[in-house]
Design an enzyme around this catalytic site. Structure first.
Site, PDB file in Angstrom:
ATOM      1  N   GLY B 164       0.792  -1.223   0.000  1.00 29.40           N
ATOM      2  CA  GLY B 164       0.000   0.000   0.000  1.00 29.40           C
ATOM      3  C   GLY B 164       0.829   1.280   0.000  1.00 29.40           C
ATOM      4  N   LYS B 235      -7.184  -8.145   8.498  1.00 30.10           N
ATOM      5  CA  LYS B 235      -8.617  -8.368   8.578  1.00 30.10           C
ATOM      6  C   LYS B 235      -9.059  -8.350  10.043  1.00 30.10           C
ATOM      7  CE  LYS B 235      -8.150 -11.031   4.406  1.00 30.10           C
ATOM      8  NZ  LYS B 235      -7.765 -12.350   3.891  1.00 30.10           N
ATOM      9  N   ARG B 291      -1.982 -21.392   1.521  1.00 25.91           N
ATOM     10  CA  ARG B 291      -1.907 -21.930   2.888  1.00 25.91           C
ATOM     11  C   ARG B 291      -3.313 -21.917   3.474  1.00 25.91           C
ATOM     12  NH1 ARG B 291      -2.923 -17.106   5.345  1.00 25.91           N
ATOM     13  NH2 ARG B 291      -2.043 -15.286   4.312  1.00 25.91           N
ATOM     14  N   VAL B 294      -6.293 -17.628   8.505  1.00 26.11           N
ATOM     15  CA  VAL B 294      -6.833 -17.363   9.841  1.00 26.11           C
ATOM     16  C   VAL B 294      -8.352 -17.571   9.853  1.00 26.11           C
ATOM     17  CG1 VAL B 294      -7.175 -15.578  11.603  1.00 26.11           C
ATOM     18  CG2 VAL B 294      -4.990 -15.717  10.390  1.00 26.11           C
ATOM     19  N   ARG B 337     -12.005 -11.314  15.253  1.00 25.49           N
ATOM     20  CA  ARG B 337     -10.640 -11.594  15.717  1.00 25.49           C
ATOM     21  C   ARG B 337     -10.378 -10.873  17.038  1.00 25.49           C
ATOM     22  NH1 ARG B 337      -6.337 -11.962  10.767  1.00 25.49           N
ATOM     23  NH2 ARG B 337      -7.761 -12.787   9.178  1.00 25.49           N
TER      24      ARG B 337
END
Lengths: 82, 454
Positions: B164, B235, B291, B294, B337
């Site tokens: 970013g 996230k 992979r 989360v 989370r």
């Protein structure tokens, strides 16, 4: 001559350089101003600056790059010359 | 395959141990000096110390991990997420040491880790990518020409940048020339590389990703997850199905993810990430994560598929057991989370002792965590304490359950993101599903300023 310990506010892994390819923030014998960054502590993937509270001469480091440090642990000594 | 080594820590190590035990496999844990008392060490059938607390000397030490596998009789290595999970050299080191890698083929980790090659692979199978220049442009005139073709607004991006940084948004040709000069100068200063490329800028974008599973021959999708609520590209909340997504867009991106995986012969679990233009419904491939992620429980909860168990089965040499038509999502799942960070103090990391922990429970509530009373949160690793996942027959009931379950969570001794999540769950725009990738950061600025004015 008065020695002041520079304490890390957070625990983690200590680094003397901003990144592996750069020079150290400070070497022993360098002059330091109050509020100046003398190292970084990596805490949970964040980098927190360790700042000198008083100005003077950086007398010595008490820990080295990659050493693990506890919150409030002294990492360096600044001599204020007074 | 009888014994698997888990090359990770925290909640994902606990999660993998549970899946392996459910399959009747034995588990070898590895741990650093900071994690000797961690739950993953206790839950495993055997645990091997691999080094000092900093990850570079323990969880990232490939030699120590392979030695731990050999010394403990493990036949496979599960990398989890983070740490060594997206390192092609780790996957090939594991396979070169006569161990099974519970993940993709090393060449696919390398392919998707290289942004330019990944983009080309997507284009090869007709998956849309964000329209832009073919690599870096020569000068401002060429940038203007490309921008004219793809339409304004455009982003000028530093070819050597990432994460970013080094991005300038340009809304018309009049400002493009001056902005180009600034962008090139900044790129040279920041990345030692003045090259700039041009890309369409999507004003209101949603992050929607597709969960895939493959066995190297065949691949299926397990529907999408909506992950637009992010702070600093991390996230914060994820859910499935994605709200406010047109059915044609949903079908389009699910098909695109499968086309890509089928073409390369993808093995194991993976996630194909897309940006969706909220106004036009167009979608564009951004990247593929090779992979487990989360937020994988969101998918597990709506599909009833244990993704980690499927990864282990595939690594053991079994063909994919599921056909596409076997995957039937039901209801709505939301994940929150829980991080050891202080949202009232600019998300300052908050390691320490867990003096008091009460975990939420009850119908359709799942808590994936390594938190326990008396536990120690070390400062050396990421701040994720756990994930609260809830299910409901529809989004409204899932949201109500999320509020109820989050209310039951009690953590003392470290600061957590619970108060922030509670505030977020009370917002009308969240309840209505009206958000994009910029919403959370804007909202955080407004609420922080608001409380500062008090």
């Amino acid at each position: 001559m008065a020695d002041h310990e520079v304490l890390t506010p957070v625990p983690g892994t200590f680094y003397r350089r901003p990144d592996p390819d750069s020079d150290p923030f400070k070497n022993e014998g360098d002059s330091v101003e109050a509020g100046e960054t003398i190292g970084l502590v990596e805490i949970m993937k964040n980098f927190q600056p360790v700042e000198a509270e008083v100005g003077g001469t950086l007398a010595r480091f008490l820990v080295e790059t990659d050493d693990t440090v506890a919150a409030g642990q002294p990492v360096a000594v600044v001599d204020d010359g007074a | 395959m009888k014994r698997v080594l888990v090359a990770n820590r925290g909640e994902i190590a606990v999660r993998i141990i549970r899946a392996a035990h459910d399959l009747g496999l034995e588990v070898v844990a590895v741990y650093s000096e900071a994690d000797g008392a961690a739950p993953h060490v206790r839950m495993a059938d055997e645990a091997v110390a691999i080094g000092p607390p900093p990850a570079g000397k323990s969880y990232l030490d490939m030699t120590a991990i392979v030695e731990a596998a050999h010394g403990s009789g493990a036949e496979a290595v599960h990398p989890g997420y983070g740490f060594l999970s997206e390192r092609a050299d780790f996957a090939s080191t594991v396979e070169g040491a006569d161990l099974r890698y519970v993940g993709p083929k090393p060449e696919h980790i390398a392919l998707m880790g290289d942004k330019a090659r990944a983009r080309a692979a997507a284009e090869d199978v007709g998956v849309p990518t964000i329209p832009g220049s073919d690599g870096a442009v020569e000068d401002a005139d060429e940038a203007a020409e490309v921008a004219g073709e793809i339409g304004y607004p455009v982003a000028l991006k530093a070819a050597g940048g990432g994460g970013g940084r080094g991005i300038r948004i340009v809304h018309d040709e009049a400002t493009l020339h001056s902005q180009y000069k600034t962008a090139a100068r900044e790129a040279a200063g920041a990345f030692d590389d003045a090259r700039v490329y041009v890309e369409r800028f999507i004003t209101a974008a949603r992050h929607v990703e597709v969960q895939v599973l493959g066995d190297g021959e065949r691949a299926i999708h397990l529907h999408e997850r909506e992950c637009s609520l992010q702070r600093r590209r991390q996230k914060v909340v994820e859910e499935s199905p994605a709200p406010k997504l047109a059915e044609a867009t949903r079908t389009g991106l699910l098909d695109a993810a499968i086309a890509l995986c089928a073409e390369i012969g993808y093995r194991s679990a993976g996630t194909v990430e897309f940006l969706v233009d909220a106004s036009s419904g167009e979608f564009f491939f951004i990247e593929m994560n090779t992979r487990i992620q989360v937020e994988h429980p969101v998918t597990e909860v709506i599909t009833g598929v244990d993704l980690i168990a499927e990864q282990l089965r595939i690594a053991g040499g079994e063909p994919l057991r599921l056909r596409q038509e076997d995957v039937a999502p039901r209801g709505c799942a939301i994940e929150l989370r829980i991080n050891a960070e202080d949202p009232a103090n600019n998300f300052m990391p908050s390691p320490g002792s867990l003096d008091h922990v009460v975990l939420p429970a009850g119908p359709w509530v799942r808590m994936d965590t390594w938190m326990e009373p008396g536990g120690e949160v070390p400062p050396f690793y990421d701040s994720l304490l756990g994930k609260l996942i809830v299910w409901g027959p529809d989004r409204g009931s899932a949201l109500a359950r999320a509020r109820r379950a989050l209310g039951e969570l009690e953590v003392e001794g470290v600061k957590t993101t619970k108060p922030l999540l509670a505030t977020l769950l009370a917002e009308d725009w969240f309840a209505e599903g009206e958000f994009n990738t910029g919403t959370l950061e804007t909202w955080l600025e407004e609420t922080t300023n608001g409380s500062a004015r008090g």
